[in-house]
Design a protein around this motif. Structure first.
Motif, PDB file in Angstrom:
ATOM      1  N   PHE A   6      23.554  37.507  40.278  1.00 40.57           N
ATOM      2  CA  PHE A   6      23.723  38.938  40.028  1.00 40.57           C
ATOM      3  C   PHE A   6      24.668  39.571  41.049  1.00 40.57           C
ATOM      4  O   PHE A   6      25.511  40.404  40.698  1.00 40.57           O
ATOM      5  N   LEU A   7      24.545  39.191  42.319  1.00 42.51           N
ATOM      6  CA  LEU A   7      25.394  39.747  43.367  1.00 42.51           C
ATOM      7  C   LEU A   7      26.855  39.318  43.195  1.00 42.51           C
ATOM      8  O   LEU A   7      27.771  40.113  43.424  1.00 42.51           O
ATOM      9  N   VAL A   8      27.072  38.069  42.791  1.00 45.29           N
ATOM     10  CA  VAL A   8      28.443  37.585  42.580  1.00 45.29           C
ATOM     11  C   VAL A   8      29.114  38.343  41.437  1.00 45.29           C
ATOM     12  O   VAL A   8      30.273  38.770  41.541  1.00 45.29           O
ATOM     13  N   VAL A   9      28.370  38.532  40.329  1.00 46.46           N
ATOM     14  CA  VAL A   9      28.927  39.283  39.199  1.00 46.46           C
ATOM     15  C   VAL A   9      29.212  40.727  39.611  1.00 46.46           C
ATOM     16  O   VAL A   9      30.262  41.286  39.271  1.00 46.46           O
ATOM     17  N   ALA A  10      28.277  41.331  40.365  1.00 45.15           N
ATOM     18  CA  ALA A  10      28.475  42.704  40.828  1.00 45.15           C
ATOM     19  C   ALA A  10      29.696  42.806  41.730  1.00 45.15           C
ATOM     20  O   ALA A  10      30.506  43.739  41.603  1.00 45.15           O
ATOM     21  N   ALA A  11      29.852  41.840  42.638  1.00 42.83           N
ATOM     22  CA  ALA A  11      31.005  41.837  43.533  1.00 42.83           C
ATOM     23  C   ALA A  11      32.306  41.697  42.740  1.00 42.83           C
ATOM     24  O   ALA A  11      33.319  42.357  43.042  1.00 42.83           O
ATOM     25  N   GLY A  12      32.277  40.848  41.709  1.00 45.97           N
ATOM     26  CA  GLY A  12      33.466  40.669  40.875  1.00 45.97           C
ATOM     27  C   GLY A  12      33.861  41.955  40.172  1.00 45.97           C
ATOM     28  O   GLY A  12      35.052  42.303  40.096  1.00 45.97           O
ATOM     29  N   LEU A  13      32.853  42.704  39.675  1.00 43.18           N
ATOM     30  CA  LEU A  13      33.137  43.972  39.014  1.00 43.18           C
ATOM     31  C   LEU A  13      33.705  44.995  39.992  1.00 43.18           C
ATOM     32  O   LEU A  13      34.643  45.729  39.672  1.00 43.18           O
ATOM     33  N   LEU A  14      33.154  45.024  41.205  1.00 43.65           N
ATOM     34  CA  LEU A  14      33.633  45.978  42.210  1.00 43.65           C
ATOM     35  C   LEU A  14      35.065  45.643  42.640  1.00 43.65           C
ATOM     36  O   LEU A  14      35.902  46.537  42.797  1.00 43.65           O
ATOM     37  N   VAL A  15      35.342  44.360  42.854  1.00 40.75           N
ATOM     38  CA  VAL A  15      36.699  43.946  43.247  1.00 40.75           C
ATOM     39  C   VAL A  15      37.697  44.301  42.142  1.00 40.75           C
ATOM     40  O   VAL A  15      38.787  44.820  42.414  1.00 40.75           O
ATOM     41  N   GLU A  16      37.302  44.038  40.904  1.00 44.78           N
ATOM     42  CA  GLU A  16      38.187  44.357  39.782  1.00 44.78           C
ATOM     43  C   GLU A  16      38.435  45.863  39.701  1.00 44.78           C
ATOM     44  O   GLU A  16      39.563  46.297  39.423  1.00 44.78           O
ATOM     45  N   ALA A  17      37.380  46.646  39.960  1.00 43.75           N
ATOM     46  CA  ALA A  17      37.535  48.110  39.925  1.00 43.75           C
ATOM     47  C   ALA A  17      38.452  48.588  41.055  1.00 43.75           C
ATOM     48  O   ALA A  17      39.302  49.457  40.846  1.00 43.75           O
ATOM     49  N   LEU A  18      38.293  48.015  42.249  1.00 42.40           N
ATOM     50  CA  LEU A  18      39.116  48.412  43.389  1.00 42.40           C
ATOM     51  C   LEU A  18      40.586  48.039  43.180  1.00 42.40           C
ATOM     52  O   LEU A  18      41.491  48.798  43.538  1.00 42.40           O
ATOM     53  N   LEU A  19      40.824  46.872  42.588  1.00 37.18           N
ATOM     54  CA  LEU A  19      42.191  46.437  42.343  1.00 37.18           C
ATOM     55  C   LEU A  19      42.886  47.302  41.298  1.00 37.18           C
ATOM     56  O   LEU A  19      44.129  47.386  41.275  1.00 37.18           O
ATOM     57  N   ALA A  20      42.082  47.938  40.445  1.00 34.16           N
ATOM     58  CA  ALA A  20      42.658  48.770  39.396  1.00 34.16           C
ATOM     59  C   ALA A  20      43.020  50.164  39.891  1.00 34.16           C
ATOM     60  O   ALA A  20      43.706  50.923  39.191  1.00 34.16           O
ATOM     61  N   LEU A  21      42.559  50.521  41.101  1.00 35.80           N
ATOM     62  CA  LEU A  21      42.861  51.843  41.651  1.00 35.80           C
ATOM     63  C   LEU A  21      44.336  51.995  42.003  1.00 35.80           C
ATOM     64  O   LEU A  21      44.982  51.060  42.401  1.00 35.80           O
TER      65      LEU A  21
END
Length: 239
Positions: free
Chosen positions: A224-239
């Motif tokens: 769950f933490l790995v998937v959450a981290a992946g979503l956060l990284v993807e969101a940050l890269l899209a900024l």
């Protein structure tokens, strides 16, 4: 839609749902650490989430979310935070259980440590509960809610369904064809996730993993933490 399009859609759908992810790990966690009934209700809850995504995709909402950076960012961050909270709860419960077992072993040889071991076991039980996210005293309806929210929280579903429907389903799909697509994907998804729940809760297998509660909780938490981290990284890269 032609028969070839239905077959292509079904093939892509099966390929997407059989890949292990938060949905499958949640079903297996509840199957190993709770009951078969709760595991089956978890699977039903996950399909409620999938049916919601399918309906939104047929209505064009997932395309709208994918094309709007603000909406997509909100969905990604909200989903990541929920999955991170679930992962933290599972990891915390696993670590507390491991500590409690260590103290219990020491207490067996040193009666003075018995009270401390009992407190650690109580803390471990509280950690496994973690509100409606935990496995302790899990009810069927809470299991179903866990499944639905976990599925909807995985923002990668937006990308998956946009790609799935965009590549196969025509934009001028008829209403009855949309219902056929919804029924087909939900039926196949139900068979798969219910089968996972049934297999995971086979008594001998479940009892084996129940003895490994620490590992089950910790592996689930890490996923769950790995998937959450992946979503956060993807969101940050899209900024």
């Amino acid at each position: 839609m032609s028969g070839a399009q239905y077959a292509a859609l079904l093939g892509l759908w099966v390929a997407g749902i059989v890949i292990p992810g938060p949905d499958i790990f949640l079903i297996l966690r509840n199957a190993f650490l709770s009951t078969r009934r709760n595991a089956l209700f978890t699977a039903l809850g996950i399909m409620v989430g999938n049916a919601t995504w399918i309906t939104l995709s047929l209505m064009g909402v997932t395309v709208l979310i994918s094309g709007n950076n603000v909406l997509k960012l909100v969905v990604q961050i909200a989903g990541a935070l929920f999955l991170a909270r679930m992962g933290y709860g599972s990891l915390r419960g696993g670590l507390a259980e491991r500590t409690a077992r260590g103290r219990a072993g020491d207490a067996a040889t040193d009666p003075m440590l018995a009270e401390d071991a009992a407190l650690q076991e109580e803390f471990a039980e509280q950690s496994r509960t973690v509100g409606f996210l935990g496995t302790s005293d899990l009810t069927p309806w809470r299991a179903a809610a866990q499944g639905t929210v976990t599925n909807l929280a995985n923002a990668k579903a937006v990308v998956f369904f946009v790609a799935l429907f965009g590549s196969v389903v025509p934009s001028d799909i008829l209403w009855w064809e949309g219902l056929a697509v919804l029924g087909l994907l939900v039926a196949v998804g139900l068979v798969w996730f219910l089968a996972v729940a049934w297999a995971g809760s086979i008594p001998r297998l479940a009892s084996l993993f129940r003895e490994r509660t620490v590992e089950v909780e910790m592996v689930s938490g890490i996923v769950f933490l790995v998937v959450a981290a992946g979503l956060l990284v993807e969101a940050l890269l899209a900024l």
